[in-house]
Motif scaffolding. Structure first.
Motif, mmCIF file in Angstrom:
data_model
loop_
_atom_site.group_PDB
_atom_site.id
_atom_site.type_symbol
_atom_site.label_atom_id
_atom_site.label_comp_id
_atom_site.label_asym_id
_atom_site.label_seq_id
_atom_site.Cartn_x
_atom_site.Cartn_y
_atom_site.Cartn_z
ATOM 1 N N MET A 187 -1.361 10.523 4.012
ATOM 2 C CA MET A 187 -2.577 10.448 3.259
ATOM 3 C C MET A 187 -2.353 9.626 2.036
ATOM 4 O O MET A 187 -1.248 9.331 1.704
ATOM 5 N N ALA A 188 -3.319 9.316 1.397
ATOM 6 C CA ALA A 188 -3.166 8.836 0.052
ATOM 7 C C ALA A 188 -4.052 7.667 -0.228
ATOM 8 O O ALA A 188 -4.333 6.857 0.619
ATOM 9 N N SER A 189 -4.484 7.667 -1.431
ATOM 10 C CA SER A 189 -5.257 6.527 -1.880
ATOM 11 C C SER A 189 -4.385 5.734 -2.812
ATOM 12 O O SER A 189 -3.429 6.235 -3.366
ATOM 13 N N HIS B 34 1.325 -0.340 3.477
ATOM 14 C CA HIS B 34 1.376 1.012 2.919
ATOM 15 C C HIS B 34 0.384 1.930 3.642
ATOM 16 O O HIS B 34 0.761 2.999 4.142
ATOM 17 N N GLU B 35 -0.869 1.512 3.703
ATOM 18 C CA GLU B 35 -1.897 2.395 4.275
ATOM 19 C C GLU B 35 -1.661 2.641 5.767
ATOM 20 O O GLU B 35 -1.921 3.740 6.273
ATOM 21 N N LEU B 36 -1.183 1.631 6.465
ATOM 22 C CA LEU B 36 -0.952 1.826 7.902
ATOM 23 C C LEU B 36 0.317 2.638 8.169
ATOM 24 O O LEU B 36 0.376 3.367 9.162
ATOM 25 N N ASN C 209 4.359 11.805 1.944
ATOM 26 C CA ASN C 209 3.398 10.755 2.284
ATOM 27 C C ASN C 209 3.675 9.485 1.487
ATOM 28 O O ASN C 209 3.852 8.401 2.038
ATOM 29 N N GLU C 210 3.673 9.627 0.172
ATOM 30 C CA GLU C 210 3.669 8.445 -0.694
ATOM 31 C C GLU C 210 5.031 7.768 -0.834
ATOM 32 O O GLU C 210 5.121 6.553 -0.948
ATOM 33 N N GLY C 211 6.101 8.572 -0.838
ATOM 34 C CA GLY C 211 7.424 7.956 -0.887
ATOM 35 C C GLY C 211 7.678 7.144 0.381
ATOM 36 O O GLY C 211 8.222 6.041 0.338
HETATM 37 ZN ZN LIG Z 1 -0.407 5.992 -0.292
#
Ligand SMILES: [Zn+2]
Length: 504
Positions: free
Chosen positions: A1-3, A358-360, A380-382
């Protein structure tokens, strides 16, 4: 996830010294989970039903042992950082969202059907919904009593629901959607009305701004969407189109289906004027790119890059977990992107390759594998940040080692070292450390265990927990098992200590 949001002044300054991209962090919200806008309390009682509901003693199940008596489901799913997000007592299997939206009136109306299974004997249960007027709720077709308090919609069925029973809730509602605005570090999220439609991104808890749900990633479900909008507009949702859009009476209905489990914050019904490009990636996966007309110059590039990134990640992380890929650029200046399942949303900018990468990458890390609790957000983000570095190296730009060294050069007093990324804080969930130090953690791990074990770990992590939920201790345990090494000191230093790590 993540924006992802455009860099803040601080991160922009850091990045400019590092010479990396100008967009960095996923957006954040405050720990507050009940927006003031949704604080109206309307209690509607269906008197014919109310008379039949008299609490636990009315339940046919209550004659057995005391702990099987019907009780209310908890108003939160159990994430202590976000105590009212999600709900207890049931697990959603499927959402059917039959919704119409009229941009000129900012009016959303329709019915949400929630198919769920009880995980306790339920006298009542909650859904998360912010704003709107709810006109009717039924459970298995029978009118149910319902009450509103903040963003909790409490439903009391005519009869209690036995543990392990499946049930279907229909909620009919209408009103003007109100996104969550100006949260501490996420900005505006949820259902965001735009000039010609809406931009819909729900991280971390914005699903409640457009449909009643169990709004926490710990409860994933399948989705069907039937979205009706003025003819000439396009309504986009997750997954793939079911049949051709149908137009009648000046309105067009788009049916979309996401048949793989999805967290509520990843659901979308972004709509408006769009130019769309559809086809397949070179690897043969369905690919759909859509852009607001003001970004038409970036449509082809979005389509091509999304395709080649998806194919490459499939070789590195394992088979793509869903049935289509792509991306959407809308004109709302969110300044961030969100990895909406199968269709990342880019808010007001044409994304560069790193952001697309990043998003994919999130389609594996965040979407297929979802975190059980927000404090593990680095999972998710790392990972998505490290994927940007892998993409850079793959494209012949800076290597992962060079990017790691540039970030590691930050002075001991840099804020990235005082925030331990393995414990994301609810008031500063999307801190740069969760991203960049999270990514550095993976590189430190890779240095320690070597490439064969590291890339085997990534694939096994993804395969073992496909469509499931994960925690940091589970990742550490798998890393130790695959590498045969004790990694406690490494993860302690990189994830859980508020100072600059000196070893890996
Ligand atoms: Zn992200």
């Amino acid at each position: 996830m993540a924006s992802k949001r455009l860099a803040t002044t601080a991160t922009a300054a850091l990045l400019s010294t590092l010479g990396t991209i100008g967009t960095v962090a996923c957006a954040a919200s405050s720990g507050e989970s009940a927006p003031a806008a949704g604080s109206t309390v309307s209690s509607t009682v269906n008197s014919t039903v109310n008379s039949t509901v008299s609490g636990p003693s009315a339940s046919p199940m209550s004659s057995s042992a005391a702990d099987t008596r019907a009780r209310p489901g908890a108003p939160g799913i159990g994430d202590s950082d976000f105590p009212t997000d999600g709900n207890g007592g049931y697990d959603v299997d499927h959402y059917l969202l039959k919704l119409g939206y009229t941009p000129s009136a900012k009016h959303l109306a329709g019915t949400a059907r929630i198919e769920a299974r009880a995980t306790q004997h339920l006298a009542s249960f909650n859904l998360d919904l912010s704003g709107f007027t709810v006109s009717r709720v039924t459970v298995d077709g029978r009118p149910a009593r319902f009450d509103r308090a903040g963003s909790e919609l409490t439903v009391t069925p005519a009869e209690s629901i036995p543990n392990d029973a499946t049930f279907a809730v229909d909620v009919t509602y209408a009103g003007e959607p109100k996104p969550v605005r100006n949260s501490s570090n996420l900005g505006t999220y949820g259902f965001i009305p735009t000039q010609d439609g809406a931009f819909v991104t729900g991280q971390p808890n914005g699903a409640k701004t457009w449909f009643p749900s169990n709004d926490h990633p710990a409860d994933k479900a399948r989705y069907d969407f039937e979205l009706t909008v003025p003819a000439g507009l396009t309504a986009l949702a997750n997954g793939e189109l079911v049949g051709e859009p149908k137009t009648a009476g000046g309105r067009t209905t788009f049916r979309w289906r996401e048949s793989h489990p999805m967290a509520s914050y990843l659901a979308t019904m972004t709509l408006g004027r769009f130019e769309v490009l559809q086809g397949k990636t070179p690897g043969g996966l369905k690919n759909l790119a859509a852009v607001d007309p003001i970004f038409r110059g970036s449509l082809r590039r979005l389509y091509d890059v999304s395709g080649k990134v998806t194919d490459y990640w499939s070789t590195l992380f394992g088979p793509y977990p869903f049935s289509s890929t792509g991306g959407v650029v809308d004109d709302f200046p969110a300044g961030y992107a969100l990895e909406n399942q199968t269709k990342p949303m880019y808010g007001g900018f044409a994304p560069d390759e790193d952001i697309i990468a990043h998003e994919l990458a999130h389609q594996w890390f965040g979407d297929s594998l979802s975190i059980k609790r927000w404090k593990d957000l680095w999972l998710n983000e790392g990972f998505a940040t490290y994927a940007e570095w892998l993409w850079s190296e793959h494209e012949g730009r800076a290597t992962t080692e060079q990017l790691f060294r540039r970030h590691y050069a930050a002075a001991a007093g840099d804020p990235i070292w005082s925030y331990a990324p393995g414990r994301a804080r609810p008031e500063d969930l999307f801190n740069n450390s969760v991203y960049t130090r999270g990514g550095m953690t993976l590189h430190a791990l890779r240095q320690r265990i070597g490439d064969p074990a590291f890339f085997k770990l990534l694939k096994q992590w993804v395969a073992t927990h496909k469509y499931g939920s994960v925690t940091t201790p589970e990742f550490i345990a798998m890393a130790e098992k695959i590498s045969g090494k004790n990694l406690e000191a490494l993860f302690d230093a990189w994830l859980f200590t508020a100072e600059k790590p000196s070893t890996w």
